[in-house]
Each structure stands twice: as C-alpha cells, then as structure tokens.
Design an enzyme around this catalytic site. Structure first.
Site, PDB file in Angstrom:
ATOM      1  CG  ASP A 298      -4.642  -4.832   2.837  1.00  0.00           C
ATOM      2  OD1 ASP A 298      -3.792  -4.630   3.711  1.00  0.00           O
ATOM      3  OD2 ASP A 298      -4.684  -4.202   1.762  1.00  0.00           O
TER       4      ASP A 298
ATOM      5  CG  HIS B 253      -2.630  -1.348   1.188  1.00  0.00           C
ATOM      6  ND1 HIS B 253      -2.457  -2.709   1.149  1.00  0.00           N
ATOM      7  CD2 HIS B 253      -1.486  -0.806   0.698  1.00  0.00           C
ATOM      8  CE1 HIS B 253      -1.252  -2.979   0.677  1.00  0.00           C
ATOM      9  NE2 HIS B 253      -0.641  -1.841   0.400  1.00  0.00           N
TER      10      HIS B 253
END
Length: 591
Positions: free
Chosen positions: A228, A401
C-alpha cells in the site's frame, strides 16, 4: 595396508563421484519440474489501483491458473459529469474465465469490493473468498443486483490451494475490522499483498496486526511484495486509534450542545469509538445515511460493533432530546451533494437543523479533489454558528494507510527480493520505492509500472516490468449502463457542462423549401433567451439564410447536409459574439 586402503578409498571416491553427480542433477531436475521451472512464468497484472486511489484489482497468472485479488471501484473525477463510478476493464480475462480459481478480497471497502456485482457474472461467477464482515458487506450490497454469487468465509489463519497457488492470510489493521493481507505461494515464489494496512499496537475494537505471521512469511522467503502506497509521503508512524479516542473524549467532555460526527460509512472503528463515548457520557445516538446504517447493522449483527440497547434512536426523534444529550452520526464529510451533512447545512434535512452550540467533528481525511467542496461545507457550518473540529486542528482522524515508518517496517519484516508499490498515484509509488531504497533494496528490484502492464517472473525468480500490456482503460458505470459511456459521450457531457446547449427547430415547407414561421430557439446553460433578443434574432436570420442557400424546390434535399451547415454557421456566429462554444443541435422538420 595403509597405501592399499588409500588406493581403495580413491577408487571408491572415483566410482562414487559420477553417481553423486547423477543424483544431484536428478534432484535438481525434479525440483525444477516440481516448481514448474521448465513450464511457465508468473505474471502479475494490475488492472487498477496503480495509477489512482481505488479500482483495486490484481491478477496473478501461472500457466492455466489465475487468482484475482480485490475487485474495487473508483469514484469519478471532476471531468466525468454524470458518472457514478469507474470499474476495472476485464477484457483480458473474458477468454480465460475457466482458469480463474478464485477471487480473494482483502477488506470490505468499496474501492476493493465495489466492482463485484458488475464483474463476477462476466467472469463465470468464480468463488469469492473473504473474511466474515467483508462477506456480509458484499452480500448485503449484492441484494440490490439480485444476481447470486458464491462467497466463502475465510479465517485469518486459513491456508488452502487454488490451482497452482497456495494462499494464506495474515491480519492487518485498517479502518475496518477483518482486514487481511495475503501470501500467494506459486511454483516460482511467494507474492505478498498487504491490502490497505497500517500497524496499530493499541487499536479500538480490533486486534493488533499479526506481526509474528508477517515475520514468519518473510523468513520463509518472499519473491515479491505488493504494498500500500497511499500515505507514503507522510513521515513517521501511523496514529493509533487509541490516540484518536482520547482526543474525541476531550470533545465529548467540553461540548455544550449536540455533537455531529461526520465520517466514512465503512469506518467501523471510528463508529465504535463514538458509540463508547456516547454511552460513557450518557448521550443518545441518531444515525443517518443509508450506507452507514447498513454497515452498522451488518457489523452489529456479526459482533464487530458493540452497542447497548437504548443507545440508538431513530433520526426522527432527534429533537425529542436536549442538545447536550445528543450525538448525530452521519455521512457527508467529503461534501457530497446528497449526503446527510450537506443537506443539514443547506437546510434541506427533514429533522436536523444546525444549532448555535453544535460541535461538528470531521472524523475523516479529505479525499484529493474534494478540498474546495469540503471548505465550502465548513464555511456554511461556521456561518450558522457551529463549532467545527477537523484533523488539522486536533487528531480526530487516523488514516488507515501506512506512513513511512510503517512501510519500512513491512519491507523489513517481509524482506522481499522485489517490491511493487500499489494503491496510489505514480508519485506515491515512486516515494514508496525511495523508502525501499533507504532500507537497502536495490533500485532495479523496485517495479513501478502502469495499469495493464504485465510484471513477469521467470523460472529463476528474475522479475521485470515488461512492455506487454492488457486493456486497463476506465469502464464507467452510469445508472444501469456499464461501459456504454465512452469518450465521445463523456466529451459531449463536458461540452454541455462547460458551455451549454443551443437548440434550433426549423419547420420547412416540403414543396417550396421555405421556412415556415420563425425558427424556435432553446438555450440551456448558454444564454437566457429572454434577455438576449438581438443575438437570438440574428441567429434565426442566419438559419433562414442557410436553409435558403442549401435547398432547392426542383431537386431532392440532403437534410443531413442542411443540418450540418446550420450547426457550423450558428456555431461560428455564436462564438464570434460570445467567445463560447455551446453544443448546437439543429432540428429540421419537413411538412
């Protein structure tokens, strides 16, 4: 005797050497055959998610076996008027549907599950594998489409085989429970997909990320890490949800009126925090927003949300309680036009109006592109006397994230030979690659390609971004239409949105070829006809002139040619007078 022994040993050694070599070669051939070295390469194909935020979908292909990870949607860009959302292009897979052994979903956010109703039937309805909460959200959304799909529940400790691939999972933290990463073991090597992740050592309503399993997978050897990249530009470690909880509690302590908390509908961890605090400070909660209500219902039913019996009340009863006893939990923190918070600000909500002592909490990050809309929303709230709190003022939101230090930690735990940054724009993935270099990875082992560009690994585990591409263009969803809105239609919509439309209806006598009466003019988004008589009358005169010069009562008339001339003449005239180019639509009726 000693010499004889040595000679004998030498003869034995010389005799044994060929046998040893044969055995070693045989074992090497068997190992290579078992691992498929002589047969196939491993292909990794992103169909979305590596040039944008959203539309996540990655294909892993080895010979006759395909495994897909995620199948998400992307919200439309500003220059896509009328488009609901965008999904991946699966043309490459349509002739290979029998090879698809399964679809693995990492978590329940729409940028990872949103394309399922549209794509799964086209791909032959392969089995979907998802954790319990993710499965519940998928099936609930599928009710709208009335197409049966097969979704199997997986546990975070499960391991199973899909064709040539062996898969296993590991728990990661995100803004929704039941999020997992997946290790895909192939005959060429292991690929690890983190999904959306962060490391939170003290999460709320969730367990910490399974660092032990991640480290074990790394110790066993990993060929490729797909990680990610969304927050790769933010230094430090990700904020813990426990920190957000403390800051939210300060708001609950100090708020004199209602608390209106706007967040993402699927941010279950934040919803749980607000529920805990409302119960602690004896406040009732009214929830509004269809998607948020749906997610709360699913999460509560499955035990991922813990809510006392009398905490929730219908939104219709919000005014039955004093302000200091109320929390309103709603969608709309991104300034969406039809979302709850925007309707409240605009005075269009049936039950909720802004009160002077209201505290509005924006407990979400601003999605890139929404900054101006969100700022306008905040202005409207302040004008009505509310107090607004957002993450720039106080840590009331922790993104889901990984920040830079978390990304480094993941690389160090997995120890991959290759890194493929995913889930982000190009600059995000490039920054992720620079982080990898800072912890010792070779620049040539950082693979950064585009959507549809095949990343390939040979039998020795050597990888590269190839020049080979598969279709990965936008497939737009508009109402019931999927993929029927192309660039031509989109360009027309952009023209209409930018300069409007100018329609001219002309009635022509079929015998004399003369215009009957006056042409009728309609304008939408271009001019207000009643205030521009001179321009309209001058346009009508030019239309009559065009009809006169392009028709003859003695010869058959090419009406398509007449309309093209009207369009060109009127378009040039309107641009000369206004410096704008509306879409000109001539209609010629012969009577």
């Amino acid at each position: 005797m000693l010499k004889k022994f040595k000679n004998s040993a030498g003869r034995q050694k010389r005799f044994a050497e060929p046998q040893t070599k044969i055995i070693m070669i045989t074992r090497r051939i068997l190992r290579r055959t078992k691992r498929g070295y002589s047969r196939y390469n491993l292909k990794v194909i992103p169909l979305g998610g590596v040039e944008e935020i959203g539309r996540n979908m990655t294909v892993f292909e080895y010979g006759d076996d395909i495994v897909i990870v995620d199948m998400g949607l992307q919200f439309p860009e500003e220059d896509m008027p009328g488009i609901d959302y965008i999904i991946p292009n699966v043309d490459y897979l349509l002739k290979k549907t029998k090879k698809i052994k399964g679809v693995i979903i990492t978590h329940g956010h729409y940028d990872h599950i949103g394309a399922i109703p549209h794509l799964i039937p086209r791909l032959g309805n392969p089995t979907i594998y998802a954790t319990e909460l993710t499965r519940g959200i998928i099936l609930k959304r599928q009710e709208e489409y009335k197409v049966p799909i097969n979704v199997k529940t997986i546990k975070k400790t499960d391991r199973f085989t899909l064709g040539a691939f062996n898969v296993e999972f590991f728990h990661v933290n995100h803004t929704i429970p039941d999020s997992v990463g997946v290790a895909i073991h192939s005959p060429i090597g292991t690929a690890v997909v983190t999904g959306d992740f962060k490391f939170d050592h003290s999460p709320i309503g969730d367990a910490p990320a399974d660092i032990a399993s991640i480290a074990r997978i790394g110790s066993e050897g990993v060929l490729l890490l797909l990680s990610d990249s969304t927050d790769s530009g933010t230094p430090g470690y990700s904020l813990s949800e426990s920190t957000i909880m403390k800051n939210l509690e300060e708001i609950f302590k100090e708020a004199k009126g209602r608390i209106i908390a706007a967040t993402f509908a699927a941010l279950i961890s934040r919803i749980q925090q607000i529920v805990f605090l409302a119960e602690k400070y004896k406040r009732r909660i009214a929830v509004d927003g269809y998607s948020m209500k749906t997610n709360i219902e699913i999460a509560q039913k499955m035990g991922y949300l813990k809510i006392l019996k009398d905490t929730m009340i219908p939104i219709s009863e919000v005014n039955d309680y004093s302000d200091e006893k109320m929390v309103i939990l709603c969608t709309g923190a991104q300034g969406e036009g039809n979302a709850v918070l925007m309707r409240i600000v605009n005075g269009e909500h049936r039950y909720v109006k802004i009160h002077k002592n209201d505290t509005i909490v924006f407990s979400s990050s601003v999605i890139p592109g929404n900054e101006r809309t969100v700022q306008g929303l905040k202005d409207g709230l302040y004008r009505k006397g509310a107090k607004v709190i957002h993450s720039a003022m106080l840590d009331v939101h922790a993104g889901g994230h990984a920040r830079q230090e978390d990304l480094k930690l993941m690389i160090n735990l997995i120890k991959p030979k290759y890194l493929m940054p995913v889930h982000g724009h190009y600059y995000m993935r490039r920054m992720h690659g620079e982080l990898a270099e800072s912890v010792g990875m070779k620049p040539e082992n950082i693979l950064i390609g585009d959507n549809g560009q095949i990343v390939e690994f040979d039998y020795q585990g050597n990888g590269k971004v190839t020049d080979e591409r598969v279709p990965a263009n936008y497939v737009m969803v508009d109402g019931l239409g999927v993929g029927d809105i192309g660039q031509v239609v989109l360009r027309d919509r952009q023209v209409l949105a930018r300069d409007g439309m100018f329609t001219i209806v002309v009635i022509v006598d079929s015998k004399t070829k003369k215009v009957i009466g006056e042409p009728q003019v309609t304008s939408r988004g271009f001019i207000y006809v009643k205030e521009n008589f001179d321009l309209v009358n001058a346009t009508k005169k030019r239309v009559k002139d065009v009809v006169h010069h392009t028709t003859s009562k003695k010869e058959p008339v090419n009406w398509a040619y007449v309309k093209d001339n009207i369009r060109e003449t009127v378009g040039q005239f309107l641009y000369l007078k206004t410096q704008r180019r509306p879409m000109v639509l001539p209609v010629v009726i012969e009577v």
